[in-house]
Design a protein around this motif. Structure first.
Motif, short mmCIF file in Angstrom:
data_model
loop_
_atom_site.label_atom_id
_atom_site.label_comp_id
_atom_site.label_asym_id
_atom_site.label_seq_id
_atom_site.Cartn_x
_atom_site.Cartn_y
_atom_site.Cartn_z
N PRO A 176 -0.77 -7.85 18.04
CA PRO A 176 -1.72 -7.65 16.94
C PRO A 176 -1.34 -8.41 15.67
N TRP A 177 -0.05 -8.52 15.42
CA TRP A 177 0.38 -9.22 14.20
C TRP A 177 0.26 -10.72 14.34
N LEU A 178 0.42 -11.24 15.55
CA LEU A 178 0.18 -12.66 15.75
C LEU A 178 -1.30 -12.98 15.55
N LEU A 179 -2.17 -12.07 16.04
CA LEU A 179 -3.60 -12.25 15.84
C LEU A 179 -3.95 -12.20 14.35
N LEU A 180 -3.34 -11.25 13.63
CA LEU A 180 -3.59 -11.14 12.20
C LEU A 180 -3.12 -12.38 11.46
N LEU A 181 -2.00 -12.95 11.92
CA LEU A 181 -1.49 -14.18 11.30
C LEU A 181 -2.47 -15.33 11.48
N LEU A 182 -3.07 -15.40 12.67
CA LEU A 182 -4.07 -16.44 12.90
C LEU A 182 -5.31 -16.23 12.03
N VAL A 217 -4.64 0.14 5.68
CA VAL A 217 -4.75 -0.18 7.10
C VAL A 217 -3.50 -0.90 7.59
N LEU A 218 -3.03 -1.88 6.78
CA LEU A 218 -1.83 -2.62 7.16
C LEU A 218 -0.61 -1.70 7.23
N SER A 219 -0.50 -0.81 6.27
CA SER A 219 0.64 0.13 6.25
C SER A 219 0.63 1.03 7.47
N CYS A 220 -0.56 1.55 7.80
CA CYS A 220 -0.67 2.39 9.00
C CYS A 220 -0.34 1.60 10.26
N GLY A 221 -0.77 0.34 10.27
CA GLY A 221 -0.50 -0.52 11.43
C GLY A 221 0.98 -0.76 11.60
N VAL A 222 1.68 -1.01 10.49
CA VAL A 222 3.12 -1.25 10.56
C VAL A 222 3.84 0.00 11.08
N ILE A 223 3.48 1.16 10.54
CA ILE A 223 4.12 2.41 10.97
C ILE A 223 3.84 2.69 12.44
N ALA A 224 2.58 2.53 12.85
CA ALA A 224 2.21 2.80 14.23
C ALA A 224 2.91 1.84 15.19
N THR A 225 3.00 0.57 14.80
CA THR A 225 3.67 -0.41 15.65
C THR A 225 5.16 -0.09 15.79
N ALA A 226 5.79 0.26 14.68
CA ALA A 226 7.22 0.59 14.71
C ALA A 226 7.49 1.81 15.58
N LEU A 227 6.67 2.84 15.41
CA LEU A 227 6.86 4.06 16.20
C LEU A 227 6.63 3.79 17.69
#
Length: 201
Positions: A138-144, A163-173
């Motif tokens: 997902p983060w590679l897609l966001l980078l593109l 949204v980004l903060s929630c995404g970072v937390i969800a990805t880490a967990l």
């Protein structure tokens, strides 16, 4: 560091079938259990040379196998060594007519167990790699997408930042959870030899 230590332990544990086969050969040649153990200085895996030297010296001094194995068990902390020592002690105390057969079965069991663990580790490695891919995609897609001005503007808002903060937390967990379930614990010691030897004596 932990991975290197883990690989060193796995390499050491994989040596025990070779150790057992060396002892079996010596027993078939008419050597006693004590003599077979002393012969490991010459025919056993050299990665464990310090163990064979200590054992040989103590056997020469007249120490009992129970005491020697008990001390080595504490130092090695190896379930394979515990199994090997226990088999020899049972053979010594309750009759050794089938000790070669018992040792051969033990060597075959350890080899099969090692092979199974290697296969499990390979499959769990796939799980771990899948977790890394799933977490990074997902983060590679966001980078593109960030190359488009509209995307940057959208995430620059308070809602976008949330949204980004929630995404970072969800990805880490999610990654930590996947890494945890893909971790393989070391083989447990079903019994410690020095505890067993106390009951045998």
């Amino acid at each position: 560091m932990k991975e290197r230590q883990k690989r060193a332990i796995q390499t050491r544990e994989a040596l025990w079938p070779e150790v057992i086969e060396s002892v079996i050969s010596a027993l078939y040649a008419g050597r006693s259990i004590n003599q077979a153990l002393m012969d490991l200085q010459n025919y056993g895996p050299q990665e464990l040379a310090h163990v064979w030297q200590r054992m040989s010296a103590r056997i020469s001094e007249g120490d009992s196998l129970e005491k020697i194995f008990s001390d080595e068990s504490r130092g090695l902390e190896s379930p394979r060594a515990d199994q090997f020592f226990a088999t020899l002690i049972f053979a010594k105390n309750f009759g050794g007519h089938s000790v070669q057969l018992s040792l051969r079965h033990l060597a075959a069991f350890i080899r099969d167990d090692i092979q199974m663990m290697e296969e499990i580790q390979t499959r769990f490695g796939w799980v771990r790699n899948s977790a890394i891919l799933a977490a990074s995609a997902p983060w590679l897609l966001l980078l593109l997408l960030s190359a488009q001005p509209g995307t940057v503007t959208s995430f620059a808002t308070s809602g976008g930042k949330a949204v980004l903060s929630c995404g970072v937390i969800a990805t880490a967990l999610a990654y930590l959870w996947m890494a945890r379930i893909s971790r393989i614990e070391g083989q447990p010691r079903v019994f410690e030899f020095h505890e067993l030897s106390n009951h045998v004596e």
